[in-house]
Enzyme design. Structure first.
Site, PDB file in Angstrom:
ATOM      1  N   TYR A   1      -5.187  29.987  -3.169  1.00 25.10           N
ATOM      2  CA  TYR A   1      -6.459  29.530  -3.846  1.00 25.10           C
ATOM      3  C   TYR A   1      -6.513  30.497  -5.163  1.00 25.10           C
ATOM      4  CZ  TYR A   1     -11.229  28.917  -4.788  1.00 25.10           C
ATOM      5  OH  TYR A   1     -12.474  28.726  -5.460  1.00 25.10           O
TER       6      TYR A   1
ATOM      7  N   VAL B   1     -12.871  29.814   3.348  1.00 28.78           N
ATOM      8  CA  VAL B   1     -13.050  28.440   4.498  1.00 28.78           C
ATOM      9  C   VAL B   1     -12.076  27.397   4.006  1.00 28.78           C
ATOM     10  CG1 VAL B   1     -14.474  26.641   4.933  1.00 28.78           C
ATOM     11  CG2 VAL B   1     -15.405  29.172   5.007  1.00 28.78           C
TER      12      VAL B   1
ATOM     13  N   GLY C   1     -21.587  24.298   5.390  1.00 29.03           N
ATOM     14  CA  GLY C   1     -22.294  25.639   5.789  1.00 29.03           C
ATOM     15  C   GLY C   1     -21.579  26.725   6.874  1.00 29.03           C
TER      16      GLY C   1
ATOM     17  N   TYR D   1     -22.867  32.972  -3.747  1.00 28.53           N
ATOM     18  CA  TYR D   1     -23.436  34.485  -3.636  1.00 28.53           C
ATOM     19  C   TYR D   1     -24.916  34.515  -4.155  1.00 28.53           C
ATOM     20  CZ  TYR D   1     -18.733  35.136  -2.147  1.00 28.53           C
ATOM     21  OH  TYR D   1     -17.414  35.335  -1.418  1.00 28.53           O
TER      22      TYR D   1
END
Length: 174
Positions: free
Chosen positions: A35, A97, A105, A141
């Protein structure tokens, strides 16, 4: 199997990684590197992770996130120390994730648990770094009310540079 940590997120739980999770942790590390366009920099092996995460000297901890009993993310972290505050902190080295599970979430749940862990362990802070180009993460963030430390620049020594500085060290240990 390690104890499941219940979360407020339906169908999601967390748990601390165990030694048999090393292949899963390495897979998540490789996915994160892909990623971040850094796959060529991953040299970690399962043996190294086993030794450094679960061996005699444990350098970091790993929290795994599960959604519908499927592993979907991880957070790798370790303790640092604030001399100004005289207390430990938690440094989040990696948070990842899987793409299909973002926006549910899970990242917030991982960070929330780490924030509570920092409080429970009497830490002064929870901190991490983010790549400048990762605007999605930066927005995430900011939404959590995390504050960038713009006045700090991270420096790093690795490989030959690390050896060169070690060889020129005035406080030799021989």
């Amino acid at each position: 199997m390690c104890k499941k940590i219940k979360t407020d997120l339906p169908d999601c739980y967390l748990r601390f990684a165990e030694e048999e999770d090393v292949p899963l942790i390495l897979d998540f590390i490789r996915r994160l590197a892909e990623y971040e366009n850094m796959s060529d920099q991953v040299v970690a092996t399962g043996e190294q992770l086993q030794k450094n995460l679960f061996g005699e000297q444990r350098y970091a901890e790993v929290l795994l996130a599960y959604y519908h009993d499927q592993p979907v993310g991880f957070a790798l972290f370790f303790h640092n120390f604030s001399t100004f505050m005289g207390k430990p902190g938690i440094h989040l080295e990696d948070l990842y994730v899987m793409a299909d599970f973002r926006g549910k979430g899970i990242g917030t749940t991982l960070l929330g648990y780490l924030a509570q862990l920092a409080i429970d362990r009497n830490c002064a802070r929870l901190e991490w770094v983010v790549l400048d180009w990762n605007t999605h993460a930066i927005e995430f963030y900011h939404a959590l009310d995390a504050h960038p430390m713009d006045e700090w620049t991270t420096f790093r020594l690795t490989g030959e540079s690390l050896k060169k500085v070690a060889n020129n060290n005035y406080t030799r240990r021989d």
